[in-house]
Scaffold this motif. Structure first.
Motif, PDB file in Angstrom:
ATOM      1  N   LEU A 170       0.799  -1.222   0.000  1.00 14.41           N
ATOM      2  CA  LEU A 170       0.000   0.000   0.000  1.00 14.41           C
ATOM      3  C   LEU A 170       0.835   1.276   0.000  1.00 14.41           C
ATOM      4  O   LEU A 170       0.334   2.338  -0.363  1.00 14.41           O
ATOM      5  CB  LEU A 170      -0.947   0.006   1.207  1.00 14.41           C
ATOM      6  N   GLU A 171       2.099   1.179   0.386  1.00 14.36           N
ATOM      7  CA  GLU A 171       2.929   2.377   0.485  1.00 14.36           C
ATOM      8  C   GLU A 171       3.752   2.648  -0.782  1.00 14.36           C
ATOM      9  O   GLU A 171       4.450   3.643  -0.867  1.00 14.36           O
ATOM     10  CB  GLU A 171       3.856   2.277   1.700  1.00 14.36           C
ATOM     11  N   VAL A 172       3.635   1.787  -1.783  1.00 16.83           N
ATOM     12  CA  VAL A 172       4.380   1.940  -3.031  1.00 16.83           C
ATOM     13  C   VAL A 172       3.560   2.776  -4.011  1.00 16.83           C
ATOM     14  O   VAL A 172       2.344   2.617  -4.115  1.00 16.83           O
ATOM     15  CB  VAL A 172       4.707   0.553  -3.638  1.00 16.83           C
ATOM     16  N   GLY A 173       4.232   3.659  -4.737  1.00 12.19           N
ATOM     17  CA  GLY A 173       3.562   4.535  -5.695  1.00 12.19           C
ATOM     18  C   GLY A 173       2.853   3.770  -6.807  1.00 12.19           C
ATOM     19  O   GLY A 173       3.280   2.670  -7.181  1.00 12.19           O
ATOM     20  N   PHE A 174       1.805   4.376  -7.333  1.00 16.07           N
ATOM     21  CA  PHE A 174       1.020   3.737  -8.393  1.00 16.07           C
ATOM     22  C   PHE A 174       1.884   3.317  -9.577  1.00 16.07           C
ATOM     23  O   PHE A 174       1.770   2.205 -10.079  1.00 16.07           O
ATOM     24  CB  PHE A 174      -0.090   4.672  -8.893  1.00 16.07           C
ATOM     25  N   PHE A 175       2.739   4.211 -10.042  1.00 16.71           N
ATOM     26  CA  PHE A 175       3.552   3.910 -11.215  1.00 16.71           C
ATOM     27  C   PHE A 175       4.636   2.898 -10.897  1.00 16.71           C
ATOM     28  O   PHE A 175       5.014   2.096 -11.756  1.00 16.71           O
ATOM     29  CB  PHE A 175       4.094   5.203 -11.830  1.00 16.71           C
ATOM     30  N   ASP A 176       5.138   2.902  -9.651  1.00 12.46           N
ATOM     31  CA  ASP A 176       6.106   1.887  -9.238  1.00 12.46           C
ATOM     32  C   ASP A 176       5.464   0.507  -9.142  1.00 12.46           C
ATOM     33  O   ASP A 176       6.149  -0.509  -9.268  1.00 12.46           O
ATOM     34  CB  ASP A 176       6.752   2.264  -7.906  1.00 12.46           C
ATOM     35  N   LEU A 177       4.170   0.470  -8.913  1.00 10.35           N
ATOM     36  CA  LEU A 177       3.444  -0.804  -8.890  1.00 10.35           C
ATOM     37  C   LEU A 177       3.256  -1.363 -10.298  1.00 10.35           C
ATOM     38  O   LEU A 177       2.930  -2.533 -10.467  1.00 10.35           O
ATOM     39  CB  LEU A 177       2.061  -0.622  -8.245  1.00 10.35           C
ATOM     40  N   GLY A 178       3.433  -0.495 -11.307  1.00  4.79           N
ATOM     41  CA  GLY A 178       3.267  -0.935 -12.682  1.00  4.79           C
ATOM     42  C   GLY A 178       2.032  -0.381 -13.365  1.00  4.79           C
ATOM     43  O   GLY A 178       1.711  -0.771 -14.481  1.00  4.79           O
ATOM     44  N   PRO A 234      -0.139   9.730  -4.316  1.00  2.00           N
ATOM     45  CA  PRO A 234       0.236   8.735  -5.334  1.00  2.00           C
ATOM     46  C   PRO A 234       0.467   7.301  -4.865  1.00  2.00           C
ATOM     47  O   PRO A 234       1.142   6.541  -5.535  1.00  2.00           O
ATOM     48  CB  PRO A 234       1.530   9.331  -5.899  1.00  2.00           C
ATOM     49  N   THR A 235      -0.102   6.914  -3.734  1.00  2.00           N
ATOM     50  CA  THR A 235       0.018   5.524  -3.288  1.00  2.00           C
ATOM     51  C   THR A 235      -1.370   5.012  -2.932  1.00  2.00           C
ATOM     52  O   THR A 235      -2.269   5.798  -2.625  1.00  2.00           O
ATOM     53  CB  THR A 235       0.917   5.378  -2.040  1.00  2.00           C
ATOM     54  N   PRO A 236      -1.560   3.702  -2.957  1.00  2.00           N
ATOM     55  CA  PRO A 236      -2.853   3.156  -2.518  1.00  2.00           C
ATOM     56  C   PRO A 236      -3.208   3.611  -1.102  1.00  2.00           C
ATOM     57  O   PRO A 236      -4.354   3.965  -0.829  1.00  2.00           O
ATOM     58  CB  PRO A 236      -2.647   1.642  -2.592  1.00  2.00           C
TER      59      PRO A 236
END
Length: 105
Positions: free
Chosen positions: A56-64, A94-96
């Motif tokens: 949940l703490e990872v950015g949307f674009f870093d998630l893919g 920008p993160t979940p």
């Protein structure tokens, strides 16, 4: 209770209360419902299995996610929760985790 039917990943269907009713719930219940919804939608567009862990703490674009996929999630959340989410919210939060906090408040 007004409810709308939301289908996640094309295979699971269940009822989700609209935002006006979610807002009346205790914060911990409201957060749980919104977190479940956001996580399911993100996993769906990322082609993740239900049992996969979504950080949940990872950015949307870093998630893919791409801008197009993020717009798709935004649209589904708006329809399901019967609320409007400004596009700028997705870039300011920008993160979940941040999106869930925004929708819970």
């Amino acid at each position: 209770m007004d409810e709308v039917v939301s289908t996640f990943g094309g295979s699971v269907s269940y009822l989700v209360p609209v935002m006006s009713e979610v807002a009346l719930m205790p914060v911990h219940e409201r957060r749980e419902i919104i977190e479940d919804l956001v996580v399911r939608e993100l996993k769906s567009v990322l082609f993740m299995a239900e049992e996969d862990e979504l950080p949940l703490e990872v950015g949307f674009f870093d998630l893919g996610l791409t801008s197009l996929k993020l717009s798709e999630v935004k649209s589904i959340l708006e329809t399901t929760l019967d609320c409007e989410i400004q596009t700028t919210v997705l870039f300011r939060r920008p993160t979940p985790e941040q999106l869930i906090a925004y929708l819970t408040d």
